[in-house]
Design an enzyme around this catalytic site. Structure first.
Site, PDB file in Angstrom:
ATOM      1  CG  ASP A  79      12.592  -0.721  13.290  1.00  0.00           C
ATOM      2  OD1 ASP A  79      11.490  -0.177  13.476  1.00  0.00           O
ATOM      3  OD2 ASP A  79      12.860  -1.864  13.716  1.00  0.00           O
ATOM      4  CB  ILE A 126      -0.952   0.001   1.211  1.00  0.00           C
ATOM      5  CG1 ILE A 126      -1.971  -1.136   1.073  1.00  0.00           C
ATOM      6  CG2 ILE A 126      -1.675   1.337   1.331  1.00  0.00           C
ATOM      7  CD1 ILE A 126      -2.856  -1.316   2.295  1.00  0.00           C
ATOM      8  CG  ASN A 136       1.453   2.240   4.532  1.00  0.00           C
ATOM      9  OD1 ASN A 136       0.330   1.770   4.391  1.00  0.00           O
ATOM     10  ND2 ASN A 136       2.537   1.601   4.098  1.00  0.00           N
ATOM     11  CE1 TYR A 185      -2.139  -4.748  11.568  1.00  0.00           C
ATOM     12  CE2 TYR A 185      -4.362  -5.608  11.263  1.00  0.00           C
ATOM     13  CZ  TYR A 185      -3.330  -4.789  10.846  1.00  0.00           C
ATOM     14  OH  TYR A 185      -3.466  -4.015   9.717  1.00  0.00           O
ATOM     15  CB  THR A 216       0.217  -6.285  -0.133  1.00  0.00           C
ATOM     16  OG1 THR A 216       0.150  -7.215   0.962  1.00  0.00           O
ATOM     17  CG2 THR A 216      -0.698  -5.098   0.155  1.00  0.00           C
ATOM     18  CE  LYS A 260      -2.603  -1.153  11.546  1.00  0.00           C
ATOM     19  NZ  LYS A 260      -1.932  -0.014  10.886  1.00  0.00           N
ATOM     20  CG  LEU A 287       5.798 -14.742   1.423  1.00  0.00           C
ATOM     21  CD1 LEU A 287       6.169 -15.928   0.554  1.00  0.00           C
ATOM     22  CD2 LEU A 287       7.000 -13.822   1.616  1.00  0.00           C
TER      23      LEU A 287
END
Length: 263
Positions: A60, A17, A87, A151, A187, A155, A192
């Site tokens: 990082d 993204i 992002n 996660y 993405t 968020k 993957l």
């Protein structure tokens, strides 16, 4: 050119993204400072976009010095800063049994604390131009899935931060802060990840309608297009808002008839 003369800092911009956002911003007249972790990918993106339009800074974002360094490099290269796109994200599977403290701390470090630190570093410069911040969240911020516990929590915190700062910073500094919450996006990392979880290589060609009524999931380019409004002057005084980018209502859904009575 909707972003003509804008200078935009984009974290996590070497892939997915973030890369799509960088491409679209340049196409609309902006110059971008793109951040990521893989030096070679950053160099390739700058070559693609042109050194006159893009620069890369590999670090990082959880490094304590990263926020100041990113802002300083943007100012050194372009002389000003009009917008920040937070992002970069750490995405990992975890549930009530596997979400340990170190994992949760890492989630918050990347997904919540670093974005706040970058906003703090950028604020003096954004205030000079009445600039803006766009946080890239996730629809999981509203609750999430059982296996995305850590996660989702991080968020959710980012979303609360957006609403808080979107109000306070706009009132005091004239800096808008908004957020988009993408749904499932195709993405390269997602492809993957799903393969590593045992799914077939072309899993994205056969997604159940319960997850994708359109028969497919979003492309990074579609998410990038949605970002233009929030980064441009067309946004006007809109601040402290969160927009979900999903194919179905996040709250309340009309499930397929095949699901009726099965849950």
């Amino acid at each position: 050119m909707r972003l003509s003369s804008k200078i935009i800092l984009i974290t996590g911009g070497y892939t997915g993204i973030g890369r799509a956002i960088a491409r679209r911003c340049v196409a609309e007249g902006a110059k971008v400072m793109v951040n990521g972790l893989e030096e070679d990918r950053g160099k390739s993106l700058v070559e693609e976009l042109g050194a006159e339009n893009a620069s890369a800074f590999t670090i990082d974002i959880t490094n304590p010095q990263a926020p100041q360094k990113l802002v300083a490099e943007t100012l050194r290269t372009y002389g000003k800063l009009d917008a920040v796109v937070n992002n970069a994200a750490f995405i990992g599977s975890s549930n009530i049994n596997t979400t340990d403290i170190p994992l949760l701390e890492r989630m918050f470090a990347v997904n919540t604390i670093a974005p706040l630190s970058i906003i703090q570093a950028a604020l003096p410069h954004l205030s000079k131009v009445h600039g803006c911040v766009l946080n890239i969240g996730s629809i999981n911020a509203w609750g999430g899935e059982p296996n995305l516990l850590g996660y989702s929590i991080s968020k959710g915190a980012l979303m609360t931060m957006t609403r808080n700062l979107g109000d306070s910073l706009f009132r005091e500094y004239g800096v808008r802060v908004n957020q988009i919450n993408p749904g499932w996006v195709l993405t390269e990392k997602e492809i993957l990840n799903k393969e590593q979880q045992g799914m077939k290589s072309d899993w994205y060609k056969d997604i159940p309608s319960i997850f994708a009524p359109a028969g497919r999931i979003f492309t990074p380019e579609e998410i990038a297009t949605a970002c233009l409004y929030w980064l441009s002057d067309e946004c006007g005084p809109v601040s402290a808002q969160v927009m979900d980018l999903e194919q179905f209502p996040v709250i309340g859904r009309n499930l397929p008839k095949s699901w009726e009575g099965s849950h």
